[in-house]
Design a protein around this motif. Structure first.
Motif, PDB file in Angstrom:
ATOM      1  N   GLY A  10      32.399 -27.010 -66.225  1.00  6.38           N
ATOM      2  CA  GLY A  10      32.930 -27.689 -65.044  1.00  6.38           C
ATOM      3  C   GLY A  10      32.220 -28.965 -64.643  1.00  6.38           C
ATOM      4  N   THR A  11      31.174 -29.343 -65.377  1.00  7.30           N
ATOM      5  CA  THR A  11      30.529 -30.634 -65.137  1.00  7.30           C
ATOM      6  C   THR A  11      30.745 -31.591 -66.311  1.00  7.30           C
ATOM      7  OG1 THR A  11      28.432 -29.818 -66.056  1.00  7.30           O
ATOM      8  CG2 THR A  11      28.744 -29.609 -63.674  1.00  7.30           C
ATOM      9  N   GLY A  12      31.537 -31.184 -67.299  1.00  5.19           N
ATOM     10  CA  GLY A  12      31.755 -31.983 -68.501  1.00  5.19           C
ATOM     11  C   GLY A  12      32.875 -32.988 -68.369  1.00  5.19           C
ATOM     12  N   LYS A  13      33.233 -33.601 -69.501  1.00  8.21           N
ATOM     13  CA  LYS A  13      34.203 -34.701 -69.508  1.00  8.21           C
ATOM     14  C   LYS A  13      35.558 -34.303 -68.931  1.00  8.21           C
ATOM     15  CE  LYS A  13      32.380 -37.124 -73.610  1.00  8.21           C
ATOM     16  NZ  LYS A  13      31.513 -36.044 -74.138  1.00  8.21           N
ATOM     17  N   THR A  14      36.078 -33.160 -69.350  1.00  2.00           N
ATOM     18  CA  THR A  14      37.366 -32.704 -68.801  1.00  2.00           C
ATOM     19  C   THR A  14      37.166 -31.720 -67.663  1.00  2.00           C
ATOM     20  OG1 THR A  14      37.632 -30.824 -70.333  1.00  2.00           O
ATOM     21  CG2 THR A  14      38.425 -32.994 -71.076  1.00  2.00           C
ATOM     22  N   GLY A  15      36.151 -30.857 -67.770  1.00  2.00           N
ATOM     23  CA  GLY A  15      35.963 -29.796 -66.788  1.00  2.00           C
ATOM     24  C   GLY A  15      35.774 -30.302 -65.373  1.00  2.00           C
ATOM     25  N   ARG A  16      35.005 -31.374 -65.215  1.00  2.00           N
ATOM     26  CA  ARG A  16      34.766 -31.854 -63.846  1.00  2.00           C
ATOM     27  C   ARG A  16      36.044 -32.395 -63.222  1.00  2.00           C
ATOM     28  NH1 ARG A  16      32.425 -36.267 -66.872  1.00  2.00           N
ATOM     29  NH2 ARG A  16      33.279 -38.284 -66.240  1.00  2.00           N
ATOM     30  N   LYS A  17      36.929 -32.947 -64.067  1.00  2.00           N
ATOM     31  CA  LYS A  17      38.197 -33.468 -63.545  1.00  2.00           C
ATOM     32  C   LYS A  17      39.155 -32.331 -63.230  1.00  2.00           C
ATOM     33  CE  LYS A  17      37.653 -37.924 -65.802  1.00  2.00           C
ATOM     34  NZ  LYS A  17      38.126 -38.917 -66.785  1.00  2.00           N
ATOM     35  N   VAL A  18      39.162 -31.303 -64.077  1.00  2.00           N
ATOM     36  CA  VAL A  18      39.982 -30.123 -63.799  1.00  2.00           C
ATOM     37  C   VAL A  18      39.536 -29.471 -62.496  1.00  2.00           C
ATOM     38  CG1 VAL A  18      40.542 -27.790 -64.593  1.00  2.00           C
ATOM     39  CG2 VAL A  18      40.552 -29.689 -66.222  1.00  2.00           C
ATOM     40  N   ALA A  19      38.225 -29.292 -62.340  1.00  2.00           N
ATOM     41  CA  ALA A  19      37.690 -28.667 -61.125  1.00  2.00           C
ATOM     42  C   ALA A  19      38.054 -29.466 -59.886  1.00  2.00           C
ATOM     43  CB  ALA A  19      36.171 -28.521 -61.242  1.00  2.00           C
ATOM     44  N   HIS A  20      37.919 -30.795 -59.970  1.00  2.00           N
ATOM     45  CA  HIS A  20      38.226 -31.660 -58.826  1.00  2.00           C
ATOM     46  C   HIS A  20      39.700 -31.563 -58.443  1.00  2.00           C
ATOM     47  CE1 HIS A  20      38.263 -35.155 -56.183  1.00  2.00           C
ATOM     48  NE2 HIS A  20      39.274 -35.639 -56.903  1.00  2.00           N
ATOM     49  N   LYS A  21      40.574 -31.605 -59.442  1.00  2.00           N
ATOM     50  CA  LYS A  21      42.014 -31.591 -59.156  1.00  2.00           C
ATOM     51  C   LYS A  21      42.472 -30.246 -58.601  1.00  2.00           C
ATOM     52  CE  LYS A  21      42.838 -35.210 -62.540  1.00  2.00           C
ATOM     53  NZ  LYS A  21      43.270 -35.596 -63.887  1.00  2.00           N
ATOM     54  N   LEU A  22      41.901 -29.168 -59.114  1.00  2.00           N
ATOM     55  CA  LEU A  22      42.242 -27.846 -58.580  1.00  2.00           C
ATOM     56  C   LEU A  22      41.759 -27.699 -57.142  1.00  2.00           C
ATOM     57  CD1 LEU A  22      41.374 -25.603 -61.668  1.00  2.00           C
ATOM     58  CD2 LEU A  22      43.660 -26.005 -60.742  1.00  2.00           C
ATOM     59  N   SER A  23      40.530 -28.128 -56.884  1.00  2.00           N
ATOM     60  CA  SER A  23      39.973 -28.048 -55.520  1.00  2.00           C
ATOM     61  C   SER A  23      40.794 -28.879 -54.548  1.00  2.00           C
ATOM     62  CB  SER A  23      38.521 -28.522 -55.511  1.00  2.00           C
ATOM     63  OG  SER A  23      37.706 -27.678 -56.277  1.00  2.00           O
ATOM     64  N   LYS A  24      41.208 -30.046 -55.006  1.00  2.00           N
ATOM     65  CA  LYS A  24      42.001 -30.949 -54.167  1.00  2.00           C
ATOM     66  C   LYS A  24      43.325 -30.305 -53.774  1.00  2.00           C
ATOM     67  CE  LYS A  24      43.467 -35.801 -54.095  1.00  2.00           C
ATOM     68  NZ  LYS A  24      43.609 -37.031 -54.918  1.00  2.00           N
ATOM     69  N   ASN A  25      43.830 -29.426 -54.655  1.00  2.00           N
ATOM     70  CA  ASN A  25      45.089 -28.732 -54.379  1.00  2.00           C
ATOM     71  C   ASN A  25      44.883 -27.423 -53.629  1.00  2.00           C
ATOM     72  OD1 ASN A  25      46.818 -30.618 -55.553  1.00  2.00           O
ATOM     73  ND2 ASN A  25      46.556 -29.754 -57.600  1.00  2.00           N
ATOM     74  N   GLY A  26      43.634 -27.179 -53.187  1.00  2.25           N
ATOM     75  CA  GLY A  26      43.373 -26.034 -52.328  1.00  2.25           C
ATOM     76  C   GLY A  26      43.002 -24.751 -53.036  1.00  2.25           C
ATOM     77  N   HIS A  27      42.812 -24.804 -54.349  1.00  3.97           N
ATOM     78  CA  HIS A  27      42.431 -23.601 -55.084  1.00  3.97           C
ATOM     79  C   HIS A  27      40.920 -23.392 -54.986  1.00  3.97           C
ATOM     80  CE1 HIS A  27      46.449 -23.190 -56.761  1.00  3.97           C
ATOM     81  NE2 HIS A  27      46.425 -24.507 -56.929  1.00  3.97           N
ATOM     82  N   LEU A  28      40.497 -22.144 -55.075  1.00  6.56           N
ATOM     83  CA  LEU A  28      39.077 -21.825 -55.054  1.00  6.56           C
ATOM     84  C   LEU A  28      38.545 -21.986 -56.476  1.00  6.56           C
ATOM     85  CD1 LEU A  28      37.336 -18.923 -53.205  1.00  6.56           C
ATOM     86  CD2 LEU A  28      36.627 -19.607 -55.492  1.00  6.56           C
ATOM     87  N   VAL A  29      37.659 -22.945 -56.658  1.00 11.35           N
ATOM     88  CA  VAL A  29      37.142 -23.256 -57.994  1.00 11.35           C
ATOM     89  C   VAL A  29      35.678 -22.849 -58.091  1.00 11.35           C
ATOM     90  CG1 VAL A  29      36.641 -25.091 -59.647  1.00 11.35           C
ATOM     91  CG2 VAL A  29      38.755 -25.162 -58.317  1.00 11.35           C
ATOM     92  N   ARG A  30      35.368 -22.128 -59.144  1.00  9.37           N
ATOM     93  CA  ARG A  30      33.974 -21.808 -59.449  1.00  9.37           C
ATOM     94  C   ARG A  30      33.585 -22.644 -60.681  1.00  9.37           C
ATOM     95  NH1 ARG A  30      32.749 -15.668 -59.812  1.00  9.37           N
ATOM     96  NH2 ARG A  30      32.729 -15.952 -57.526  1.00  9.37           N
ATOM     97  N   VAL A  31      32.581 -23.478 -60.522  1.00  8.46           N
ATOM     98  CA  VAL A  31      32.135 -24.332 -61.624  1.00  8.46           C
ATOM     99  C   VAL A  31      31.208 -23.533 -62.525  1.00  8.46           C
ATOM    100  CG1 VAL A  31      30.834 -26.401 -62.255  1.00  8.46           C
ATOM    101  CG2 VAL A  31      32.400 -26.449 -60.295  1.00  8.46           C
ATOM    102  N   GLY A  32      31.662 -23.331 -63.766  1.00  8.44           N
ATOM    103  CA  GLY A  32      30.861 -22.609 -64.738  1.00  8.44           C
ATOM    104  C   GLY A  32      29.915 -23.544 -65.466  1.00  8.44           C
ATOM    105  N   SER A  33      28.677 -23.599 -65.018  1.00  5.51           N
ATOM    106  CA  SER A  33      27.664 -24.447 -65.638  1.00  5.51           C
ATOM    107  C   SER A  33      26.301 -23.824 -65.390  1.00  5.51           C
ATOM    108  CB  SER A  33      27.704 -25.864 -65.057  1.00  5.51           C
ATOM    109  OG  SER A  33      27.236 -25.865 -63.725  1.00  5.51           O
TER     110      SER A  33
END
Length: 274
Positions: A10-33
């Motif tokens: 969740g801090t990598g090239k795609t993961g951080r963007k996926v995490a950000h977009k999901l959070s922005k849409n109101g989903h509960l995101v757990r960053v796996g790092s």
């Protein structure tokens, strides 16, 4: 419906963007790092269950690449734990044209868990966030496979597809191959970066043996040298990898970001002028 989603890498090239977009849409995101809470470390499977606990879905990126030795065993172990944790869906980021990565895909496919597989071509961001950046800054880029054309794909597009796959069941049991809309050689990309930034950046073709020897002299870790050699020979040497697909347009209803747009946006940040 809001969901609980674990983004591994969740801090990598795609993961951080996926995490950000999901959070922005109101989903509960757990960053796996390794810095997450709870932490997720591929080398510490005894703690994976803590990261999976309470999650509905998982986005998986494996570092450094699904092709490396040990990746298959790790994906098998994680999938088993995901099943025990009642994970409803897995979206796996894989590599286009990587036969070893496809073995990892099969583990997910036959797990009994809903899935989407995303096979991505080489990232645009390799030129700004990865091992191509340093030689660009030095003004001298020497790479093997200089004549091979690659349909580079942007991590913004990959993350958009991943988010769509995580949230929409119509993508269950699908394998998507993501590419840009045109293919370029390394030299063509470097020349465009040079023109856009106004910097003199030279490009020289080099044999793979000379390239790996150069990395050894720079004391690059052996496992990374193995991966780079694999990517340049097995992956770039695979004729299917120059194939351009329309899967991004199919999933997102729009064209992929062109590499020229990526170069203009990245040049504007000044990262290539550091």
């Amino acid at each position: 419906m809001k969901e609980n989603i674990l983004v591994i890498g969740g801090t990598g090239k795609t993961g951080r963007k996926v995490a950000h977009k999901l959070s922005k849409n109101g989903h509960l995101v757990r960053v796996g790092s390794r810095s997450g809470s709870p932490a997720f470390d591929w080398h510490k499977p005894e703690y994976w269950s803590l990261a999976l606990q309470g999650m509905d879905k998982v986005y998986i990126t494996f570092q450094p690449d699904l092709a490396v030795p040990g990746a298959l065993n790790a994906i098998e172990a994680l999938t088993k734990q995901a099943k025990n944790a009642n994970i409803k869906k897995i979206v796996l980021l894989s590599g286009k044209g990587e036969r070893e990565a496809e073995l990892c895909e099969q583990v997910i496919i036959h797990s009994g868990i809903d899935y989407t597989i995303i096979r991505a071509s080489w990232f645009n961001q390799n030129f700004s966030e990865s091992f191509f950046l340093e030689p660009i800054l030095e003004g001298f880029v020497a790479l093997p496979q200089a004549d091979i054309k690659v349909p580079y794909v942007d991590t913004e597009d990959i993350s958009d597809v991943a988010v769509e796959a995580l949230l929409n069941d119509k993508h269950n049991s699908k394998i998507y191959q993501l590419t840009g809309s045109r293919s370029l050689t390394f030299k063509e990309v470097i020349n465009e970066i040079s023109e856009t930034t106004g910097r003199d950046i030279a490009f020289t073709p080099i044999a793979i043996s000379a390239y790996t020897n150069m990395m050894k002299q720079q004391e690059v870790p052996d496992d990374f040298i193995w991966l780079v050699e694999y990517l340049f020979t097995e992956v770039l040497g695979n004729p299917n990898n120059s194939e351009i697909t329309n899967d991004i347009e199919h999933v997102l209803g729009r064209k992929p970001k062109d590499i020229s747009e990526y170069i203009k946006e990245t040049a504007a940040t000044g990262i290539w002028n550091s």
